[in-house]
Design a protein around this motif. Structure first.
Motif, PDB file in Angstrom:
ATOM      1  N   ASP A   1       0.843  -1.197   0.000  1.00 28.42           N
ATOM      2  CA  ASP A   1       0.000   0.000   0.000  1.00 28.42           C
ATOM      3  C   ASP A   1       0.878   1.247   0.000  1.00 28.42           C
ATOM      4  O   ASP A   1       1.170   1.833   1.044  1.00 28.42           O
ATOM      5  N   THR A   2       1.305   1.663  -1.177  1.00 24.48           N
ATOM      6  CA  THR A   2       2.200   2.813  -1.279  1.00 24.48           C
ATOM      7  C   THR A   2       1.500   4.122  -0.914  1.00 24.48           C
ATOM      8  O   THR A   2       2.147   5.074  -0.463  1.00 24.48           O
ATOM      9  N   ASN A   3       0.188   4.187  -1.082  1.00 29.10           N
ATOM     10  CA  ASN A   3      -0.557   5.391  -0.705  1.00 29.10           C
ATOM     11  C   ASN A   3      -0.453   5.623   0.803  1.00 29.10           C
ATOM     12  O   ASN A   3      -0.220   6.747   1.268  1.00 29.10           O
ATOM     13  N   CYS A   4      -0.617   4.545   1.564  1.00 26.14           N
ATOM     14  CA  CYS A   4      -0.532   4.647   3.015  1.00 26.14           C
ATOM     15  C   CYS A   4       0.894   5.006   3.453  1.00 26.14           C
ATOM     16  O   CYS A   4       1.083   5.783   4.388  1.00 26.14           O
ATOM     17  N   LEU A   5       1.882   4.469   2.753  1.00 20.45           N
ATOM     18  CA  LEU A   5       3.269   4.792   3.081  1.00 20.45           C
ATOM     19  C   LEU A   5       3.571   6.260   2.797  1.00 20.45           C
ATOM     20  O   LEU A   5       4.289   6.927   3.551  1.00 20.45           O
ATOM     21  N   ARG A   6       3.031   6.812   1.710  1.00 17.68           N
ATOM     22  CA  ARG A   6       3.207   8.236   1.419  1.00 17.68           C
ATOM     23  C   ARG A   6       2.536   9.078   2.499  1.00 17.68           C
ATOM     24  O   ARG A   6       3.094  10.086   2.961  1.00 17.68           O
ATOM     25  N   ASN A   7       1.344   8.670   2.928  1.00 23.77           N
ATOM     26  CA  ASN A   7       0.642   9.429   3.960  1.00 23.77           C
ATOM     27  C   ASN A   7       1.380   9.396   5.290  1.00 23.77           C
ATOM     28  O   ASN A   7       1.318  10.342   6.071  1.00 23.77           O
ATOM     29  N   LEU A   8       2.088   8.295   5.558  1.00 26.91           N
ATOM     30  CA  LEU A   8       2.932   8.239   6.757  1.00 26.91           C
ATOM     31  C   LEU A   8       3.938   9.390   6.732  1.00 26.91           C
ATOM     32  O   LEU A   8       4.143  10.075   7.740  1.00 26.91           O
ATOM     33  N   TYR A   9       4.555   9.595   5.582  1.00 25.67           N
ATOM     34  CA  TYR A   9       5.542  10.673   5.455  1.00 25.67           C
ATOM     35  C   TYR A   9       4.878  12.024   5.683  1.00 25.67           C
ATOM     36  O   TYR A   9       5.424  12.897   6.386  1.00 25.67           O
ATOM     37  N   LEU A  10       3.699  12.227   5.128  1.00 27.84           N
ATOM     38  CA  LEU A  10       3.000  13.501   5.300  1.00 27.84           C
ATOM     39  C   LEU A  10       2.609  13.736   6.754  1.00 27.84           C
ATOM     40  O   LEU A  10       2.671  14.863   7.256  1.00 27.84           O
ATOM     41  N   LEU A  11       2.205  12.674   7.447  1.00 25.11           N
ATOM     42  CA  LEU A  11       1.859  12.806   8.867  1.00 25.11           C
ATOM     43  C   LEU A  11       3.081  13.154   9.709  1.00 25.11           C
ATOM     44  O   LEU A  11       2.965  13.809  10.754  1.00 25.11           O
ATOM     45  N   GLY A  12       4.256  12.706   9.247  1.00 24.25           N
ATOM     46  CA  GLY A  12       5.467  12.974  10.003  1.00 24.25           C
ATOM     47  C   GLY A  12       5.727  14.454  10.236  1.00 24.25           C
ATOM     48  O   GLY A  12       6.354  14.840  11.230  1.00 24.25           O
ATOM     49  N   PHE A  13       5.238  15.300   9.343  1.00 22.04           N
ATOM     50  CA  PHE A  13       5.400  16.747   9.492  1.00 22.04           C
ATOM     51  C   PHE A  13       4.702  17.248  10.759  1.00 22.04           C
ATOM     52  O   PHE A  13       5.107  18.260  11.343  1.00 22.04           O
ATOM     53  N   TYR A  14       3.653  16.539  11.210  1.00 20.81           N
ATOM     54  CA  TYR A  14       2.826  17.008  12.325  1.00 20.81           C
ATOM     55  C   TYR A  14       3.079  16.230  13.613  1.00 20.81           C
ATOM     56  O   TYR A  14       2.423  16.481  14.627  1.00 20.81           O
ATOM     57  N   ALA A  15       4.011  15.288  13.582  1.00 22.65           N
ATOM     58  CA  ALA A  15       4.296  14.474  14.761  1.00 22.65           C
ATOM     59  C   ALA A  15       5.491  15.020  15.519  1.00 22.65           C
ATOM     60  O   ALA A  15       6.357  15.701  14.962  1.00 22.65           O
ATOM     61  N   ASP A  16       5.521  14.705  16.794  1.00 18.44           N
ATOM     62  CA  ASP A  16       6.609  15.127  17.661  1.00 18.44           C
ATOM     63  C   ASP A  16       7.156  13.900  18.385  1.00 18.44           C
ATOM     64  O   ASP A  16       6.415  12.951  18.649  1.00 18.44           O
ATOM     65  N   ASP A  17       8.441  13.918  18.712  1.00 22.28           N
ATOM     66  CA  ASP A  17       9.021  12.764  19.408  1.00 22.28           C
ATOM     67  C   ASP A  17       8.257  12.418  20.685  1.00 22.28           C
ATOM     68  O   ASP A  17       8.109  11.248  21.034  1.00 22.28           O
ATOM     69  N   GLY A  18       7.767  13.449  21.374  1.00 20.67           N
ATOM     70  CA  GLY A  18       7.049  13.193  22.617  1.00 20.67           C
ATOM     71  C   GLY A  18       5.768  12.403  22.426  1.00 20.67           C
ATOM     72  O   GLY A  18       5.307  11.718  23.349  1.00 20.67           O
ATOM     73  N   ASP A  19       5.178  12.484  21.237  1.00 17.97           N
ATOM     74  CA  ASP A  19       3.947  11.738  20.963  1.00 17.97           C
ATOM     75  C   ASP A  19       4.165  10.236  21.105  1.00 17.97           C
ATOM     76  O   ASP A  19       3.293   9.509  21.576  1.00 17.97           O
ATOM     77  N   PHE A  20       5.335   9.774  20.688  1.00 20.53           N
ATOM     78  CA  PHE A  20       5.595   8.337  20.668  1.00 20.53           C
ATOM     79  C   PHE A  20       5.777   7.768  22.077  1.00 20.53           C
ATOM     80  O   PHE A  20       5.360   6.662  22.371  1.00 20.53           O
ATOM     81  N   GLY A  21       6.382   8.550  22.957  1.00 15.60           N
ATOM     82  CA  GLY A  21       6.590   8.075  24.317  1.00 15.60           C
ATOM     83  C   GLY A  21       5.301   7.837  25.068  1.00 15.60           C
ATOM     84  O   GLY A  21       5.250   7.029  26.001  1.00 15.60           O
ATOM     85  N   HIS A  22       4.241   8.532  24.659  1.00 13.05           N
ATOM     86  CA  HIS A  22       2.945   8.380  25.327  1.00 13.05           C
ATOM     87  C   HIS A  22       2.085   7.290  24.697  1.00 13.05           C
ATOM     88  O   HIS A  22       0.946   7.110  25.097  1.00 13.05           O
ATOM     89  N   ALA A  23       2.631   6.594  23.705  1.00 11.80           N
ATOM     90  CA  ALA A  23       1.829   5.621  22.963  1.00 11.80           C
ATOM     91  C   ALA A  23       2.266   4.187  23.210  1.00 11.80           C
ATOM     92  O   ALA A  23       1.922   3.292  22.441  1.00 11.80           O
ATOM     93  N   GLU A  24       3.031   3.942  24.292  1.00  9.68           N
ATOM     94  CA  GLU A  24       3.455   2.584  24.596  1.00  9.68           C
ATOM     95  C   GLU A  24       2.260   1.727  24.985  1.00  9.68           C
ATOM     96  O   GLU A  24       1.391   2.153  25.755  1.00  9.68           O
ATOM     97  N   GLU A  25       2.219   0.494  24.475  1.00 11.77           N
ATOM     98  CA  GLU A  25       1.234  -0.485  24.947  1.00 11.77           C
ATOM     99  C   GLU A  25       1.433  -0.678  26.441  1.00 11.77           C
ATOM    100  O   GLU A  25       2.563  -0.649  26.953  1.00 11.77           O
ATOM    101  N   ASP A  26       0.353  -0.897  27.190  1.00 10.06           N
ATOM    102  CA  ASP A  26       0.435  -0.972  28.643  1.00 10.06           C
ATOM    103  C   ASP A  26       1.383  -2.064  29.142  1.00 10.06           C
ATOM    104  O   ASP A  26       1.965  -1.945  30.211  1.00 10.06           O
ATOM    105  N   ASN A  27       1.550  -3.131  28.379  1.00 11.12           N
ATOM    106  CA  ASN A  27       2.430  -4.220  28.812  1.00 11.12           C
ATOM    107  C   ASN A  27       3.788  -4.175  28.135  1.00 11.12           C
ATOM    108  O   ASN A  27       4.525  -5.159  28.153  1.00 11.12           O
TER     109      ASN A  27
END
Length: 357
Positions: free
Chosen positions: A159-185
């Motif tokens: 799905d290359t469309n989804c992969l391109r959109n990942l790149y576009l979303l990267g413009f709006y993401a911050d490193d801190g967002d990922f630290g708050h997204a850990e699975e509980d376990n």
């Protein structure tokens, strides 16, 4: 079964190296204490896909923004779920496939994403292995009843469309967002060496691709309902926060309704918090032997639904109709002859599912 109420949830981390036990206390906390904003998780008060509110509350745990999804015309909405390709599916995964297939049969447009790239980056599996597993998963989903003509059944690699959109979303993401997204376990699985212990770059890419999976659907649908286990609730939150930042500087829109429906997690065998492909002894999988399946299911002596892997599997696989499933709570508690007979029949059903793999 545990109940839930409408409140927020605390970012309560598990003790490193110790599993989160998905007990009634956990479920109550997950809907009560969410420290990072008002993320409302509600019990069901509506019917969906032919399932009454009572049955939805039995088969699933809670939802978020389900009303917004239902208020959107069927032609403009979609239900999606997905699976990592880290190994052959266990019966908790089978239950998710059966659940979304049930929604599809009731007329909802549905999608299953086979996370081959997720398993490659997030779990460190070889690309050849994950792509081969994706092909087997696709055939398995079809044998379980999912119609890939009426719905979408796809991997991530193609799905290359989804992969391109990942790149576009990267413009709006911050490193801190990922630290708050850990699975509980996560810390528990890291202590076992089955996932990276840090939020590495490849884990960030894996998580961002999952968010792109959801956002990409929102480009062609006005409402997207994500079906996941309750331990994965932070993934949807992560996506929503990034989608809300989308502005006029991108081709992506973020004004679609992103809703979610969460299943209870099937308690793992051997004292594990949940069934996991990463911990084989915790689960029944499609590569378990008939003898192992019979022994684990019939040997389940737990006397409450929340503690009984057999009861939870019976409930989540729709093995018995709603009213019979409710009635079996008492039989589970007493270990009655009917409960023993039901466990035997459930084991044979799971063996028949295993043979479809």
């Amino acid at each position: 079964m545990p109940s839930a109420s409408t409140t927020g949830l605390d970012r309560t981390a598990p003790t490193p190296g110790q599993p989160v036990t998905f007990s009634e206390d956990y479920y109550q906390r997950v809907v009560r204490e969410h420290g990072y904003d008002t993320f409302e998780l509600e019990r069901f008060s509506f019917a969906l896909a032919g399932l009454t509110a009572d049955e939805l509350n039995l088969r699933f745990l809670c939802h978020h923004r389900g009303g917004a999804f239902l208020s959107t015309p069927k032609a403009s909405r979609i239900i999606t779920t997905g699976f990592g390709m880290s190994g052959p599916p266990h019966m908790g995964t089978v239950a998710q496939i059966l659940g979304i297939t049930r929604f599809q049969l009731a007329g909802e447009r549905c999608q299953i994403v086979l996370g081959d790239l997720d398993a490659h980056n997030g779990k460190g599996r070889s690309l050849d292995q994950t792509r081969e597993l994706a092909e087997r998963f696709a055939a398995f989903c079809q044998r379980l009843g999912f119609n890939d003509t009426a719905g979408i059944l796809r991997n991530q690699f193609d799905d290359t469309n989804c992969l391109r959109n990942l790149y576009l979303l990267g413009f709006y993401a911050d490193d801190g967002d990922f630290g708050h997204a850990e699975e509980d376990n996560h810390s528990y699985y890291a202590s076992l060496g089955v996932v990276d212990d840090r939020m590495t770059f490849r884990r960030k890419v894996s998580l961002a691709l999952m968010a792109s999976d959801f956002v990409t659907l929102g480009q062609d649908h006005d409402a997207v309902l994500v079906m996941l286990g309750i331990d994965e609730h932070k993934y949807v939150r992560f996506t929503r926060e990034i989608a809300e930042r989308l502005d006029g500087n991108t081709t992506l829109r973020g004004d679609f309704a992103l809703a979610s429906i969460y299943s209870r997690l099937t308690r793992g065998f051997g004292g594990q918090p949940k069934m996991s492909k990463s911990i084989p002894d915790s689960s029944i999988s499609v590569v378990s032997t008939p003898e192992e399946i019979r022994a684990r299911v019939t040997g389940d002596e737990a006397r409450t639904p929340a503690e009984s892997p057999a009861y939870q599997l019976l409930c989540q696989t729709f093995f018995r109709p709603h009213e019979e499933t409710i009635a079996l709570i008492r039989d589970c508690a007493t270990g009655s002859p009917l409960w023993r007979k039901t466990k035997t029949e459930l084991a044979e059903y799971l063996i028949s599912v295993m043979e479809l793999w």
